[in-house]
Scaffold this motif. Structure first.
Motif, PDB file in Angstrom:
ATOM      1  N   PRO A  66       0.651  -9.644   9.872  1.00 19.78           N
ATOM      2  CA  PRO A  66       2.037  -9.347   9.465  1.00 19.78           C
ATOM      3  C   PRO A  66       2.239  -9.396   7.952  1.00 19.78           C
ATOM      4  O   PRO A  66       3.023  -8.622   7.401  1.00 19.78           O
ATOM      5  N   VAL A  67       1.514 -10.291   7.258  1.00 23.45           N
ATOM      6  CA  VAL A  67       1.638 -10.376   5.802  1.00 23.45           C
ATOM      7  C   VAL A  67       1.135  -9.097   5.149  1.00 23.45           C
ATOM      8  O   VAL A  67       1.766  -8.542   4.243  1.00 23.45           O
ATOM      9  N   VAL A  68      -0.011  -8.606   5.612  1.00 22.28           N
ATOM     10  CA  VAL A  68      -0.564  -7.366   5.063  1.00 22.28           C
ATOM     11  C   VAL A  68       0.365  -6.194   5.339  1.00 22.28           C
ATOM     12  O   VAL A  68       0.607  -5.346   4.465  1.00 22.28           O
ATOM     13  N   ALA A  69       0.899  -6.160   6.561  1.00 19.69           N
ATOM     14  CA  ALA A  69       1.826  -5.077   6.902  1.00 19.69           C
ATOM     15  C   ALA A  69       3.086  -5.132   6.046  1.00 19.69           C
ATOM     16  O   ALA A  69       3.594  -4.103   5.590  1.00 19.69           O
ATOM     17  N   LYS A  70       3.574  -6.339   5.785  1.00 19.87           N
ATOM     18  CA  LYS A  70       4.764  -6.495   4.948  1.00 19.87           C
ATOM     19  C   LYS A  70       4.487  -6.049   3.515  1.00 19.87           C
ATOM     20  O   LYS A  70       5.300  -5.359   2.888  1.00 19.87           O
ATOM     21  N   GLU A  71       3.325  -6.444   2.979  1.00 19.52           N
ATOM     22  CA  GLU A  71       2.957  -6.027   1.621  1.00 19.52           C
ATOM     23  C   GLU A  71       2.816  -4.513   1.543  1.00 19.52           C
ATOM     24  O   GLU A  71       3.215  -3.892   0.554  1.00 19.52           O
ATOM     25  N   ARG A  72       2.268  -3.916   2.582  1.00 20.70           N
ATOM     26  CA  ARG A  72       2.112  -2.462   2.598  1.00 20.70           C
ATOM     27  C   ARG A  72       3.485  -1.776   2.595  1.00 20.70           C
ATOM     28  O   ARG A  72       3.702  -0.801   1.873  1.00 20.70           O
ATOM     29  N   GLU A  73       4.410  -2.294   3.415  1.00 19.74           N
ATOM     30  CA  GLU A  73       5.750  -1.714   3.447  1.00 19.74           C
ATOM     31  C   GLU A  73       6.458  -1.869   2.103  1.00 19.74           C
ATOM     32  O   GLU A  73       7.142  -0.952   1.639  1.00 19.74           O
ATOM     33  N   GLU A  74       6.292  -3.033   1.472  1.00 19.40           N
ATOM     34  CA  GLU A  74       6.900  -3.243   0.162  1.00 19.40           C
ATOM     35  C   GLU A  74       6.317  -2.277  -0.873  1.00 19.40           C
ATOM     36  O   GLU A  74       7.048  -1.752  -1.719  1.00 19.40           O
ATOM     37  N   LEU A  75       5.003  -2.044  -0.809  1.00 17.37           N
ATOM     38  CA  LEU A  75       4.362  -1.113  -1.742  1.00 17.37           C
ATOM     39  C   LEU A  75       4.875   0.311  -1.512  1.00 17.37           C
ATOM     40  O   LEU A  75       5.157   1.042  -2.482  1.00 17.37           O
ATOM     41  N   ILE A  76       5.019   0.705  -0.237  1.00 15.61           N
ATOM     42  CA  ILE A  76       5.549   2.042   0.069  1.00 15.61           C
ATOM     43  C   ILE A  76       6.978   2.192  -0.439  1.00 15.61           C
ATOM     44  O   ILE A  76       7.348   3.223  -1.028  1.00 15.61           O
ATOM     45  N   ASP A  77       7.794   1.148  -0.235  1.00 18.98           N
ATOM     46  CA  ASP A  77       9.178   1.189  -0.726  1.00 18.98           C
ATOM     47  C   ASP A  77       9.219   1.296  -2.250  1.00 18.98           C
ATOM     48  O   ASP A  77      10.037   2.042  -2.814  1.00 18.98           O
ATOM     49  N   ARG A  78       8.332   0.583  -2.906  1.00 21.03           N
ATOM     50  CA  ARG A  78       8.291   0.639  -4.373  1.00 21.03           C
ATOM     51  C   ARG A  78       7.893   2.025  -4.857  1.00 21.03           C
ATOM     52  O   ARG A  78       8.477   2.554  -5.811  1.00 21.03           O
ATOM     53  N   VAL A  79       6.910   2.622  -4.189  1.00 27.66           N
ATOM     54  CA  VAL A  79       6.491   3.976  -4.557  1.00 27.66           C
ATOM     55  C   VAL A  79       7.632   4.961  -4.360  1.00 27.66           C
ATOM     56  O   VAL A  79       7.881   5.835  -5.201  1.00 27.66           O
ATOM     57  N   ASP A  80       8.357   4.807  -3.245  1.00 25.77           N
ATOM     58  CA  ASP A  80       9.495   5.707  -2.977  1.00 25.77           C
ATOM     59  C   ASP A  80      10.575   5.547  -4.047  1.00 25.77           C
ATOM     60  O   ASP A  80      11.138   6.549  -4.521  1.00 25.77           O
ATOM     61  N   ARG A  81      10.850   4.296  -4.434  1.00 28.07           N
ATOM     62  CA  ARG A  81      11.878   4.067  -5.460  1.00 28.07           C
ATOM     63  C   ARG A  81      11.465   4.666  -6.802  1.00 28.07           C
ATOM     64  O   ARG A  81      12.270   5.308  -7.496  1.00 28.07           O
ATOM     65  N   GLU A  82      10.205   4.456  -7.166  1.00 29.95           N
ATOM     66  CA  GLU A  82       9.733   4.999  -8.446  1.00 29.95           C
ATOM     67  C   GLU A  82       9.725   6.526  -8.426  1.00 29.95           C
ATOM     68  O   GLU A  82      10.002   7.178  -9.439  1.00 29.95           O
ATOM     69  N   THR A  83       9.398   7.101  -7.262  1.00 32.38           N
ATOM     70  CA  THR A  83       9.407   8.563  -7.143  1.00 32.38           C
ATOM     71  C   THR A  83      10.821   9.103  -7.307  1.00 32.38           C
ATOM     72  O   THR A  83      11.047  10.106  -8.002  1.00 32.38           O
ATOM     73  N   GLU A  84      11.793   8.446  -6.674  1.00 32.87           N
ATOM     74  CA  GLU A  84      13.188   8.865  -6.831  1.00 32.87           C
ATOM     75  C   GLU A  84      13.646   8.727  -8.281  1.00 32.87           C
ATOM     76  O   GLU A  84      14.347   9.598  -8.807  1.00 32.87           O
ATOM     77  N   SER A  85      13.227   7.644  -8.937  1.00 34.33           N
ATOM     78  CA  SER A  85      13.588   7.454 -10.341  1.00 34.33           C
ATOM     79  C   SER A  85      12.981   8.549 -11.215  1.00 34.33           C
ATOM     80  O   SER A  85      13.641   9.082 -12.111  1.00 34.33           O
ATOM     81  N   ALA A  86      11.719   8.894 -10.935  1.00 27.88           N
ATOM     82  CA  ALA A  86      11.075   9.956 -11.710  1.00 27.88           C
ATOM     83  C   ALA A  86      11.764  11.299 -11.486  1.00 27.88           C
ATOM     84  O   ALA A  86      11.936  12.089 -12.429  1.00 27.88           O
ATOM     85  N   ASP A  87      12.176  11.560 -10.247  1.00 31.39           N
ATOM     86  CA  ASP A  87      12.892  12.809  -9.953  1.00 31.39           C
ATOM     87  C   ASP A  87      14.228  12.860 -10.692  1.00 31.39           C
ATOM     88  O   ASP A  87      14.617  13.911 -11.219  1.00 31.39           O
ATOM     89  N   GLU A  88      14.927  11.733 -10.748  1.00 26.98           N
ATOM     90  CA  GLU A  88      16.201  11.695 -11.472  1.00 26.98           C
ATOM     91  C   GLU A  88      15.995  11.936 -12.962  1.00 26.98           C
ATOM     92  O   GLU A  88      16.763  12.663 -13.603  1.00 26.98           O
ATOM     93  N   LEU A  89      14.947  11.310 -13.518  1.00 30.31           N
ATOM     94  CA  LEU A  89      14.659  11.522 -14.943  1.00 30.31           C
ATOM     95  C   LEU A  89      14.285  12.973 -15.221  1.00 30.31           C
ATOM     96  O   LEU A  89      14.712  13.551 -16.230  1.00 30.31           O
ATOM     97  N   GLU A  90      13.511  13.566 -14.327  1.00 29.72           N
ATOM     98  CA  GLU A  90      13.133  14.971 -14.509  1.00 29.72           C
ATOM     99  C   GLU A  90      14.346  15.882 -14.439  1.00 29.72           C
ATOM    100  O   GLU A  90      14.471  16.836 -15.208  1.00 29.72           O
TER     101      GLU A  90
END
Length: 277
Positions: A64-88
């Motif tokens: 469960p810890v690994v799965a949670k870390e993976r989900e957090e990493l995916i969420d972070r990537v999604d947030r950064e992608t949205e931020s990059a799209d807004e900046l673009e």
């Protein structure tokens, strides 16, 4: 057949059989006979079972810890992608604003020649008759290695289109009478640069993906004829014949080219003693 029968009937080598018989006769083979040996065997089995059990429990707890870390990493990537799209998107809006202000400045300072100046400088969109030239890598690009004249460290593939090839194509179109040129939607101006980074071709620091579609506004039929008969057109034809690079040129009734993202001229100024202090 006798050899095969012997192998099947005596699958265990005679030497191994004799050694096992000697151990059994000496009392060294089979399960331990003394209580101490049996105790050691039992302790070993218990320890092995304990190690396996602990490993299974740890893996189950860590899952469960690994799965949670993976989900957090995916969420972070999604947030950064949205931020990059807004900046673009913000950059695109600012570029449009800069382009509109540049056009207004050209109209105020250029008078009747403002439209012509805007077209030649690449500050405004342009459309009209012209040509469409498509340049693509060879269908089966083969790796170079024979020391050919087109081999470089960045483009070891002799069937690849290089930045130098596109430079000659664009310069040939300008020399043949083109009034405006773009590559894969990137408008070229007097400030544009066609360079290579690794194995990618950059136009104004933006990577392009083959096939490279070159649009040029001008007298379509004459422009096509002049370019194909020019030294650069013959160079492109030689690439097609010698390296399999694919090219196709056609006359188009209405070619539409976007405005250049920026036509700001930057100059360097010498540093004064006041600035140094």
């Amino acid at each position: 057949m006798s050899l095969l029968t012997n192998v099947m009937d005596h699958s265990l080598d005679d030497g191994y059989a004799e050694a096992a018989a000697r151990k059994q006769a000496d009392g060294a083979g089979g399960l331990p006979r003394t209580a101490r040996a049996k105790l050691f065997l039992a302790v070993g089995l218990v320890l092995a079972a304990l190690v396996v059990t602990v490993g299974a429990v740890q893996a189950r707890v860590a899952a469960p810890v690994v799965a949670k870390e993976r989900e957090e990493l995916i969420d972070r990537v999604d947030r950064e992608t949205e931020s990059a799209d807004e900046l673009e998107s913000a950059v695109d809006k600012l570029r449009d604003d800069v382009s509109s202000r540049q056009r207004e400045a050209l109209k105020q300072s250029g008078g009747e020649r403002a439209d012509l100046v805007g077209i030649l400088s690449g500050a405004v969109e342009v459309h009209g008759p012209g040509v469409k030239l498509v340049v693509d890598d060879a269908k089966e690009a083969t790796s170079g290695g024979g020391g050919g004249p087109r081999e470089t460290a960045g483009f070891s593939d002799t069937g690849r289109v290089r930045d130098r090839d596109m430079q000659r194509v664009v310069n040939g179109l300008w020399a043949s009478g083109a009034e405006a040129v773009s590559i894969n939607g990137q408008r070229l101006t007097a400030l544009s640069a066609i360079r290579a980074a690794g194995e990618a071709i950059l136009v104004d620091n933006k990577p392009l993906v083959p096939p490279y579609t070159v649009l040029a506004v001008g007298d379509g039929k004459n422009l096509s004829t002049r370019f194909q008969n020019s030294a650069d057109g013959l160079y492109l034809n030689a690439l097609q014949e010698n390296y399999g690079i694919r090219t196709a040129i056609s006359v188009v009734d209405d070619v539409r080219l976007p405005a250049a993202p920026s036509v700001i001229v930057r100059t360097a100024q010498p540093k004064t003693e006041k600035d140094a202090s």
